[in-house]
Design a protein around this motif. Structure first.
Motif, short mmCIF file in Angstrom:
data_model
loop_
_atom_site.label_atom_id
_atom_site.label_comp_id
_atom_site.label_asym_id
_atom_site.label_seq_id
_atom_site.Cartn_x
_atom_site.Cartn_y
_atom_site.Cartn_z
N THR A 97 0.83 -1.20 0.00
CA THR A 97 0.00 0.00 0.00
C THR A 97 0.88 1.26 0.00
OG1 THR A 97 -0.13 -0.04 2.42
CG2 THR A 97 -1.91 -1.14 1.21
N ASP A 98 2.15 1.06 -0.33
CA ASP A 98 3.10 2.18 -0.29
C ASP A 98 3.63 2.52 -1.68
OD1 ASP A 98 4.58 -0.09 -0.72
OD2 ASP A 98 6.16 0.40 0.74
N TRP A 99 2.80 2.30 -2.70
CA TRP A 99 3.22 2.56 -4.07
C TRP A 99 3.57 4.04 -4.26
CZ3 TRP A 99 4.05 -1.30 -7.45
CH2 TRP A 99 3.46 -2.54 -7.18
N GLU A 100 4.67 4.29 -4.96
CA GLU A 100 5.02 5.65 -5.36
C GLU A 100 4.35 5.96 -6.70
OE1 GLU A 100 6.72 7.78 -3.61
OE2 GLU A 100 7.34 6.40 -2.00
N MET A 101 4.06 7.23 -6.91
CA MET A 101 3.43 7.63 -8.17
C MET A 101 4.27 7.22 -9.38
SD MET A 101 0.55 9.42 -8.83
CE MET A 101 0.38 10.80 -7.69
N ASP A 102 5.58 7.37 -9.26
CA ASP A 102 6.47 7.02 -10.37
C ASP A 102 6.41 5.53 -10.69
OD1 ASP A 102 7.27 9.61 -10.71
OD2 ASP A 102 9.18 9.39 -9.64
N GLU A 103 6.24 4.71 -9.67
CA GLU A 103 6.13 3.26 -9.89
C GLU A 103 4.87 2.93 -10.68
OE1 GLU A 103 7.75 0.64 -6.40
OE2 GLU A 103 6.58 2.29 -5.54
N LEU A 116 -5.49 5.88 -9.69
CA LEU A 116 -5.03 4.54 -9.31
C LEU A 116 -4.12 4.61 -8.09
CD1 LEU A 116 -4.30 3.07 -12.87
CD2 LEU A 116 -6.08 2.28 -11.27
N HIS A 117 -3.31 5.66 -8.01
CA HIS A 117 -2.42 5.82 -6.87
C HIS A 117 -3.21 5.99 -5.57
CE1 HIS A 117 0.32 8.24 -4.21
NE2 HIS A 117 1.12 7.25 -4.52
N VAL A 118 -4.28 6.79 -5.62
CA VAL A 118 -5.12 6.97 -4.42
C VAL A 118 -5.69 5.62 -3.98
CG1 VAL A 118 -7.23 8.01 -3.51
CG2 VAL A 118 -5.70 9.37 -4.91
N LEU A 119 -6.20 4.84 -4.91
CA LEU A 119 -6.80 3.55 -4.58
C LEU A 119 -5.76 2.57 -4.04
CD1 LEU A 119 -9.06 3.21 -7.74
CD2 LEU A 119 -9.89 3.57 -5.40
N ALA A 120 -4.59 2.53 -4.69
CA ALA A 120 -3.56 1.54 -4.35
C ALA A 120 -2.81 1.88 -3.08
CB ALA A 120 -2.57 1.39 -5.51
N THR A 121 -2.97 3.11 -2.58
CA THR A 121 -2.27 3.50 -1.35
C THR A 121 -3.23 3.72 -0.18
OG1 THR A 121 -2.28 5.83 -2.06
CG2 THR A 121 -0.31 4.53 -2.55
N MET A 122 -4.49 3.31 -0.34
CA MET A 122 -5.38 3.31 0.82
C MET A 122 -4.85 2.32 1.85
SD MET A 122 -9.20 3.52 -0.87
CE MET A 122 -9.77 5.06 -1.62
N PRO A 123 -5.10 2.54 3.16
CA PRO A 123 -4.60 1.62 4.18
C PRO A 123 -4.97 0.17 3.90
CG PRO A 123 -5.50 3.59 5.21
CD PRO A 123 -5.82 3.70 3.75
N GLU A 124 -6.14 -0.04 3.35
CA GLU A 124 -6.55 -1.35 2.81
C GLU A 124 -7.08 -1.10 1.42
OE1 GLU A 124 -8.86 -4.12 5.47
OE2 GLU A 124 -8.95 -2.31 6.71
N VAL A 178 -12.70 -2.86 -7.42
CA VAL A 178 -12.39 -1.63 -8.14
C VAL A 178 -13.05 -1.68 -9.53
CG1 VAL A 178 -10.57 -0.24 -9.23
CG2 VAL A 178 -10.25 -1.13 -6.92
N PRO A 179 -14.18 -1.00 -9.71
CA PRO A 179 -14.78 -0.94 -11.04
C PRO A 179 -13.99 0.00 -11.95
CG PRO A 179 -16.38 -0.42 -9.30
CD PRO A 179 -15.01 -0.35 -8.69
N VAL A 180 -13.74 -0.46 -13.17
CA VAL A 180 -13.13 0.39 -14.20
C VAL A 180 -14.21 0.63 -15.26
CG1 VAL A 180 -11.31 0.60 -15.92
CG2 VAL A 180 -10.84 -0.56 -13.76
N ASN A 181 -14.68 1.87 -15.31
CA ASN A 181 -15.76 2.25 -16.21
C ASN A 181 -15.24 3.06 -17.37
OD1 ASN A 181 -18.43 1.68 -14.52
ND2 ASN A 181 -16.97 2.59 -13.10
N ALA A 182 -15.78 2.81 -18.56
CA ALA A 182 -15.56 3.70 -19.70
C ALA A 182 -16.81 4.56 -19.83
CB ALA A 182 -15.34 2.90 -20.98
N LEU A 183 -16.62 5.86 -20.02
CA LEU A 183 -17.77 6.75 -20.15
C LEU A 183 -18.71 6.27 -21.25
CD1 LEU A 183 -19.20 9.48 -19.46
CD2 LEU A 183 -17.91 10.44 -21.38
N ILE A 200 -1.96 -5.22 -11.04
CA ILE A 200 -0.59 -5.35 -10.55
C ILE A 200 -0.43 -4.67 -9.20
CG2 ILE A 200 1.80 -4.68 -11.00
CD1 ILE A 200 1.12 -5.08 -14.04
N THR A 201 -1.04 -3.51 -9.03
CA THR A 201 -0.86 -2.75 -7.78
C THR A 201 -1.80 -3.21 -6.67
OG1 THR A 201 -2.35 -1.01 -8.63
CG2 THR A 201 0.02 -0.71 -8.95
N MET A 202 -2.91 -3.86 -7.03
CA MET A 202 -3.89 -4.34 -6.04
C MET A 202 -4.25 -5.79 -6.34
SD MET A 202 -6.29 -0.88 -5.83
CE MET A 202 -6.16 -0.47 -7.58
#
Length: 330
Positions: free
Chosen positions: A10-16, A212-220, A225-230, A258-260
Motif C-alpha cells: 500500500t506504499d506505491w510511489e506515483m512514479d512506480e 489509481l495511486h489513491v486507490l492503491a495507497t489506501m490503508p486497505e 475496483v470498477p473500471v468504467n468507460a464513459l 498489478i498494484t492491487m
C-alpha cells in the motif's frame, strides 16, 4: 517493476505506477496476467447485477450522469421501488448466475428517513437470499454505515470517478474529500469497499495514474475496483466525448491488477460496446468481475444470455458468493 511476490503493498510511489501504466501493452498484459494467477483463480469471474431502486431527480451536477435533475436526458424519475419489485429482480439475477446484487439510488446523500429504513429492509431480505448485497446511495456518515452493516450489507460502492485535480471539472456539488470520507465511514463499519472510476471524462493520463495511486495507497485496498468507460449520454455536458479505446481500458485494468493483486477488478460501464474479443483481452489483463443484466442503472449493458455464451466460449465460471469470507486467510 514487478509485484510477483506474496506481499500486498500500500506504499506505491506515483512514479512506480506511472512506470507500470506506460509499459509496452503486451508486456503489461503478461505481467498483469501472472499477478492475477498468483493471487486469484484465473478462470473465475464475479457476476454482479445492478438495479436502480430510485431513479433520477438527483441534485448533483456530475457531468456524465443522466440522472442529474438539471440535465434533459429523457430519464424518467421514479421513487423508491416496492420491496416485491426489488426481490423479484434479485431472484432473477441469482437464477441467472449473479452472486452480488447492487442497489443504486440517485441520492446525493443518505438521509435518516423512511426511505432509508425501507432500503435497510431490502438489504436484509436480499442478504437472506444468499447474495452479496451491495448499495450505492451517495454519501453516508458513520452512523448510517453502521446501520447498513447491521442490516446485512456486504459491500458499498462509492467511486472516486477521477483524480482529485480533475474532480472539480466533473462535479462541483461536492468535494473529493467527501468521497474519501464516505469510503472511510464504510471501512470503519466493516463493510467491503467498492471504489473505482471512469475514464473518458476528458482527463489526462496523469489523472488516471493519480486515481489509481489513491486507490492503491489506501490503508486497505478496496475489495472491488470498477473500471468504467464513459457512456456518453445526450443532454449531459459530456455527450460528445469520444469512445474510450479498449487499450486504455486494458492499461487501467492491468495497472489496477498489478498494484492491487487481491482486489476484484470489475469491467463495468462501456462493456456493451466491446466485442467478445476485446472483453477477453480485459479478462486476460486481470479483470475478474462484471455487471450482467440489460442495464447499469440507466445505461445499456450486455444481457445475461450474451454473457453466459461468452463465459462458455472463454472457459470462465461465476465466482461463488461470500468466497473471501468462506476461505481461510492466506
Amino acid at each position: 517493476m514487478s509485484n510477483l511476490n506474496n506481499s500486498i503493498r500500500t506504499d506505491w510511489e506515483m512514479d512506480e505506477i506511472r512506470e507500470i501504466y506506460h509499459k509496452p501493452i503486451l508486456e503489461l498484459m503478461v505481467e498483469a496476467a501472472n499477478v492475477h494467477r498468483q493471487h486469484q483463480t484465473g478462470s473465475e469471474v464475479q457476476v454482479c447485477t445492478l438495479l436502480s431502486v430510485k431513479t433520477g431527480g438527483c441534485p448533483e451536477d456530475c457531468a456524465y450522469c443522466p440522472q442529474a435533475a438539471r440535465y434533459q436526458t429523457g430519464v424518467k424519475a421514479h421513487g423508491l421501488l416496492k420491496d416485491e419489485e426489488v426481490l423479484e429482480a434479485a431472484t432473477r439475477a441469482k437464477n441467472a448466475g449473479s452472486t452480488r446484487f447492487c442497489m443504486g439510488a440517485a441520492w446525493r446523500e443518505v438521509r435518516d428517513n423512511r426511505d432509508f429504513d425501507r432500503v435497510l429492509g431490502m438489504v436484509t431480505q436480499v442478504n437472506d437470499m444468499g447474495l452479496e448485497v451491495c448499495c450505492t446511495l451517495g454519501m453516508v456518515n458513520e452512523y448510517q454505515a453502521e446501520r447498513l452493516k447491521q442490516a446485512g450489507l456486504y459491500a458499498y460502492n462509492h467511486n472516486l470517478d477521477t483524480s482529485g485535480d480533475h474532480y472539480s471539472n466533473i462535479i462541483t456539488t461536492r468535494k473529493y474529500e467527501d468521497r474519501l470520507n464516505t469510503i472511510d465511514h464504510v471501512r470503519k463499519a466493516g463493510i467491503s469497499v467498492c471504489s473505482g472510476g471512469i475514464i473518458g471524462l476528458g482527463e489526462t493520463t496523469k489523472d488516471r495514474i493519480e486515481m489509481l495511486h489513491v486507490l492503491a495507497t489506501m490503508p486497505e485496498h478496496p475489495e472491488s475496483v470498477p473500471v468504467n468507460a464513459l457512456v456518453p449520454v445526450a443532454g449531459t455536458p459530456l455527450e460528445h466525448q469520444p469512445r474510450v479505446s479498449v487499450w486504455d481500458m486494458i492499461r487501467m485494468i492491468a495497472t489496477a491488477r498489478i498494484t492491487m493483486p487481491k482486489t476484484m477488478v470489475r469491467l463495468s460501464a462501456g462493456r456493451s460496446t466491446m466485442s467478445v474479443a476485446e472483453q477477453a483481452l480485459c479478462f486476460l489483463a486481470g479483470a475478474n468481475s462484471i455487471f450482467s443484466g440489460d442495464k447499469l442503472l440507466t445505461t445499456p449493458n450486455p444481457d445475461f444470455n450474451e454473457d453466459q455464451a461468452m463465459f462458455a466460449l472463454l472457459g470462465l465460471e461465476p465466482r461463488k458468493a461470500f468466497k473471501n469470507a468462506l476461505e481461510p486467510a492466506n
